[in-house]
Design an enzyme around this catalytic site. Structure first.
Site, PDB file in Angstrom:
ATOM      1  N   LYS A  20     -62.294  26.140  39.314  1.00 42.81           N
ATOM      2  CA  LYS A  20     -61.129  25.064  37.717  1.00 42.81           C
ATOM      3  C   LYS A  20     -62.793  24.374  38.326  1.00 42.81           C
ATOM      4  O   LYS A  20     -61.880  23.167  38.727  1.00 42.81           O
ATOM      5  CB  LYS A  20     -60.357  25.284  37.395  1.00 42.81           C
ATOM      6  CG  LYS A  20     -60.228  24.489  36.121  1.00 42.81           C
ATOM      7  CD  LYS A  20     -59.003  24.820  35.300  1.00 42.81           C
ATOM      8  CE  LYS A  20     -59.066  23.606  34.170  1.00 42.81           C
ATOM      9  NZ  LYS A  20     -57.202  24.182  33.589  1.00 42.81           N
ATOM     10  N   GLY A  44     -68.027  20.037  32.838  1.00 44.13           N
ATOM     11  CA  GLY A  44     -68.293  21.989  33.389  1.00 44.13           C
ATOM     12  C   GLY A  44     -66.663  21.121  33.917  1.00 44.13           C
ATOM     13  O   GLY A  44     -67.220  21.710  35.191  1.00 44.13           O
ATOM     14  N   ASP A  79     -56.450  31.784  23.110  1.00 38.04           N
ATOM     15  CA  ASP A  79     -57.057  31.560  24.581  1.00 38.04           C
ATOM     16  C   ASP A  79     -56.732  31.323  25.436  1.00 38.04           C
ATOM     17  O   ASP A  79     -57.285  31.530  26.782  1.00 38.04           O
ATOM     18  CB  ASP A  79     -59.023  30.467  24.313  1.00 38.04           C
ATOM     19  CG  ASP A  79     -58.599  29.196  24.000  1.00 38.04           C
ATOM     20  OD1 ASP A  79     -57.753  29.063  22.980  1.00 38.04           O
ATOM     21  OD2 ASP A  79     -59.073  28.731  25.048  1.00 38.04           O
ATOM     22  N   ARG A 108     -57.415  37.055  28.716  1.00 39.05           N
ATOM     23  CA  ARG A 108     -56.814  36.083  27.226  1.00 39.05           C
ATOM     24  C   ARG A 108     -57.095  37.084  26.538  1.00 39.05           C
ATOM     25  O   ARG A 108     -57.773  38.340  26.509  1.00 39.05           O
ATOM     26  CB  ARG A 108     -58.011  34.636  27.228  1.00 39.05           C
ATOM     27  CG  ARG A 108     -57.392  33.858  28.541  1.00 39.05           C
ATOM     28  CD  ARG A 108     -59.319  33.588  28.230  1.00 39.05           C
ATOM     29  NE  ARG A 108     -58.943  33.048  29.957  1.00 39.05           N
ATOM     30  CZ  ARG A 108     -58.389  32.014  30.052  1.00 39.05           C
ATOM     31  NH1 ARG A 108     -57.693  30.762  29.788  1.00 39.05           N
ATOM     32  NH2 ARG A 108     -58.419  31.331  31.406  1.00 39.05           N
ATOM     33  N   GLY A 125     -66.129  27.020  30.404  1.00 40.91           N
ATOM     34  CA  GLY A 125     -67.138  26.205  29.999  1.00 40.91           C
ATOM     35  C   GLY A 125     -67.057  24.868  31.543  1.00 40.91           C
ATOM     36  O   GLY A 125     -67.724  24.575  31.260  1.00 40.91           O
ATOM     37  N   ARG A 126     -65.828  25.752  32.612  1.00 35.65           N
ATOM     38  CA  ARG A 126     -66.157  24.610  33.514  1.00 35.65           C
ATOM     39  C   ARG A 126     -64.739  24.992  34.854  1.00 35.65           C
ATOM     40  O   ARG A 126     -64.406  24.787  35.954  1.00 35.65           O
ATOM     41  CB  ARG A 126     -64.922  23.107  33.675  1.00 35.65           C
ATOM     42  CG  ARG A 126     -63.836  22.866  32.805  1.00 35.65           C
ATOM     43  CD  ARG A 126     -62.939  22.390  32.456  1.00 35.65           C
ATOM     44  NE  ARG A 126     -62.106  23.300  32.086  1.00 35.65           N
ATOM     45  CZ  ARG A 126     -60.927  21.358  32.153  1.00 35.65           C
ATOM     46  NH1 ARG A 126     -61.366  20.599  32.474  1.00 35.65           N
ATOM     47  NH2 ARG A 126     -59.958  20.890  31.175  1.00 35.65           N
TER      48      ARG A 126
HETATM   49  P1  AMP Z   1     -58.931  23.796  27.291  1.00 35.19           P
HETATM   50  O1  AMP Z   1     -58.665  23.422  26.431  1.00 35.19           O
HETATM   51  O2  AMP Z   1     -58.666  23.563  28.783  1.00 35.19           O
HETATM   52  O3  AMP Z   1     -58.082  25.592  27.453  1.00 35.19           O
HETATM   53  O4  AMP Z   1     -59.889  24.382  26.834  1.00 35.19           O
HETATM   54  C1  AMP Z   1     -60.583  24.941  25.517  1.00 35.19           C
HETATM   55  C2  AMP Z   1     -62.228  25.723  26.012  1.00 35.19           C
HETATM   56  O5  AMP Z   1     -62.868  24.449  26.421  1.00 35.19           O
HETATM   57  C3  AMP Z   1     -62.606  25.967  26.961  1.00 35.19           C
HETATM   58  O6  AMP Z   1     -63.178  27.229  26.543  1.00 35.19           O
HETATM   59  C4  AMP Z   1     -62.306  25.490  27.902  1.00 35.19           C
HETATM   60  O7  AMP Z   1     -63.484  25.758  29.556  1.00 35.19           O
HETATM   61  C5  AMP Z   1     -63.043  24.032  27.996  1.00 35.19           C
HETATM   62  N1  AMP Z   1     -63.197  23.850  28.097  1.00 35.19           N
HETATM   63  C6  AMP Z   1     -62.514  22.632  28.495  1.00 35.19           C
HETATM   64  N2  AMP Z   1     -63.245  21.672  28.943  1.00 35.19           N
HETATM   65  C7  AMP Z   1     -64.062  21.115  29.336  1.00 35.19           C
HETATM   66  C8  AMP Z   1     -65.271  20.303  30.682  1.00 35.19           C
HETATM   67  N3  AMP Z   1     -64.831  19.729  30.582  1.00 35.19           N
HETATM   68  N4  AMP Z   1     -66.460  20.920  30.760  1.00 35.19           N
HETATM   69  C9  AMP Z   1     -66.555  22.349  29.995  1.00 35.19           C
HETATM   70  N5  AMP Z   1     -65.393  22.768  28.949  1.00 35.19           N
HETATM   71  C10 AMP Z   1     -64.456  22.840  28.611  1.00 35.19           C
HETATM   72 MG    MG Z   2     -57.991  27.618  28.187  1.00 35.04          MG
END
Ligand code: AMP
Ligand code: MG
Length: 518
Positions: free
Chosen positions: A107, A120, A245, A177, A86-87
């Site tokens: 990232k 993002g 994930d 993952r 997502g980012r």
């Molecule tokens: P994480 O907790 O960082 O492992 O993220 C879990 C999910 O949320 C993944 O799909 C990330 O890409 C998405 N995600 C986390 N933070 C953001 C953000 N600021 N913008 C877009 N997607 C995010």
């Molecule tokens: Mg993650």
């Protein structure tokens, strides 16, 4: 660099090709020249000259094929459906100087179709934490992603407050993952066989020799996950968000969010303040690894030659693999051979650390001084090492002399320990030296304490805000650089270390709040 963008050759449903969205007014954060050398990045003038442009997303070199991966996952025990990058974007895959495949993943580089409600972006605070943590784990000898470097920018990012946006070029052996398979099972089940072949051929080619390559692959994933979590437990690392994930199929540590390193020993420690039930507490990590694999494996029943019994057999390797690595490692930390007597003593030691809230890292390292002092033979060490370990032992003894009970517990334990050390044919100088070497290789002097990361973050953020107000200040990354050098060699004592690098928080100090917000 030798590009090998094999993921981009897979079925187009698995990802979305796109370029990064540039950050505003990017500036160099920190650059990891060792990683650059390993990748072959250093030998390309254009990559070296334009690394800030590349990491900030404003320039995509030839050879890169950026894409966002689709994946799904179980988060905090619940099915979360489609997630995905997502980012972040997989920018390129390259063969490093050792012929190993490495992913370059940027990232914080903007929105993708998988961003859901997110923006993002990544903030400077969490980027510094991820940068230092990957570096620390790699140099502690734990399989983990590392980074080529990071940049900071003027792009404002809203979290609990407004923060500067940053981007980090993560370098990992793999970005597949457990959640990739969960995505395929839900959204493109016809791809399972092809994707499994890709995982085996790319990451587990030896499994092709087996009569049942898929079963051999699954068993290897189970074993590598168990080994990774044993390494975490031994070094005192708490990942914080062990969702499916966030676990790689290669048993490398990825996705650093609200992680932490154990300080005053507390097995129930929850580093992630958003984890209200303690699902991902330090002591739950081994069981959660098993939980994740247990929910992951059944997807492979769709493939020929994979039955429920075969999957159960694969999963049955988890506990013995974990136990073997963990117990062996614990004995090493004490300089003892792997035996029932050593383990008994190790568990008593952990209880003692817990009961008296002693620092996990320092207390293990202090035992080197105890062994050295108790041996009849003069063992010479580097003066800095000797001085540091002696000071740690003095602190340990002082903290245990608070009352007669703790004094007694310590006296009993240390005499049993020293008896085992000398029973272990260590009456010879060589054997004592071997025990000490074993201990010093298993017990770091430095870990990334939350307070250390925090100090580096505060310095970087305050320099950044004066930059925004037009003041002439340095970029504030001197502390990041100092920690980078310290953690590059965490088993040695360094003259440039400062007291707080080896200081746990006060017993009554409130924990630093570390949340998922990053
Ligand atoms: P994480 O907790 O960082 O492992 O993220 C879990 C999910 O949320 C993944 O799909 C990330 O890409 C998405 N995600 C986390 N933070 C953001 C953000 N600021 N913008 C877009 N997607 C995010
Ligand atoms: Mg993650």
């Amino acid at each position: 660099m030798i590009y090998q963008n094999s993921y981009a050759q897979l079925d187009a449903r698995l990802y979305h090709r796109q370029s990064p969205t540039p950050l505003t007014n990017p500036r160099a954060g920190h650059f990891n020249s060792e990683v650059a050398d390993l990748l072959g990045w250093s030998s390309e003038t254009e990559l070296m000259e334009r690394w800030v442009d590349i990491l900030s997303g404003s320039y995509v070199p030839n050879g890169f094929e950026p894409l966002a991966m689709a994946y799904a996952g179980h988060q905090f025990g619940q099915w979360a459906g489609q997630l995905g990058d997502g980012r972040g974007l997989l920018m390129a895959q390259v063969l490093d100087q050792n012929g190993q495949l490495k992913d370059l993943h940027l990232k914080g580089c903007g929105l993708t179709p998988y961003s859901r409600m997110g923006d993002g972006r990544a903030v400077l605070r969490s980027t510094i934490r991820e940068y230092l943590c990957g570096h620390a784990l790699n140099n502690l000898g734990i399989k983990a992603s590392d980074a080529l470097g990071f940049v900071v920018s003027d792009t404002p990012v809203r979290r609990e407050r407004m923060e500067p946006g940053a981007a980090l070029m993560r370098v990992a052996d793999c970005h597949i993952r457990l959640g990739h398979i969960e995505w395929i099972a839900s959204f493109a089940p016809d791809l399972l066989a092809e994707f499994t072949d890709y995982m085996i051929d790319t990451y587990y080619p030896d499994c092709r020799q087996s009569d049942n390559p898929v079963a051999a692959f699954l068993q290897s994933v189970v074993e590598r996950t168990a080994k990774m979590i044993a390494d975490w437990q031994l070094i005192g690392f708490a990942h914080g968000v062990m969702n499916t994930d966030n676990l790689s199929i290669t048993g490398s540590t990825i996705d650093f969010g609200p992680f932490g390193f154990m300080e005053r020993f507390n097995p129930g420690w929850i580093n992630n303040h958003s984890d209200h039930t303690g699902r991902y507490s330090y002591q739950n990590q081994p069981a959660i690894g098993h939980w994740n694999l247990n929910i992951w494996l059944p997807h492979f029943m769709r493939l020929p030659n994979i039955s429920r019994d075969i999957l159960a057999e694969c999963l049955a390797h988890y506990e013995p693999t974990f136990m073997q690595h963990y117990q062996q490692g614990l004995c090493q930390k004490l300089g003892l051979p792997h035996s029932q007597a050593s383990l008994q003593l190790a568990f008593e030691w952990l209880t003692l650390l817990e009961d008296y809230q002693l620092d996990y890292t320092n207390s293990f390292r202090a035992l080197s001084a105890l062994v050295r002092q108790s041996s009849e033979i003069q063992v010479t060490e580097h003066p800095l090492t000797q001085e540091h370990e002696t000071a740690l032992l003095a602190t340990l003894k002082q903290e245990l002399s608070a009352d007669s009970e703790s004094t007694q517990v310590w006296q009993t334990w240390q005499s049993q320990y020293l008896a085992l050390i000398s029973a272990n044919e260590t009456s010879s100088m060589l054997a004592i030296k071997e025990a000490l070497t074993m201990m010093q290789q298993a017990n770091p002097v430095y870990i990334l304490r939350n307070s250390m990361a925090q100090r580096a973050i505060e310095q970087a953020e305050s320099a950044d805000s004066s930059h925004q107000h037009g003041a002439n200040s340095s970029n504030g990354l001197a502390e990041v650089d100092r920690l980078y050098r310290l953690l590059a060699d965490p088993y040695q004592v360094h003259a440039f270390a400062i007291i707080s690098d080896t200081q746990p928080p006060d017993i009554d100090a409130p924990a630093l709040p570390i949340s998922c917000s990053s």
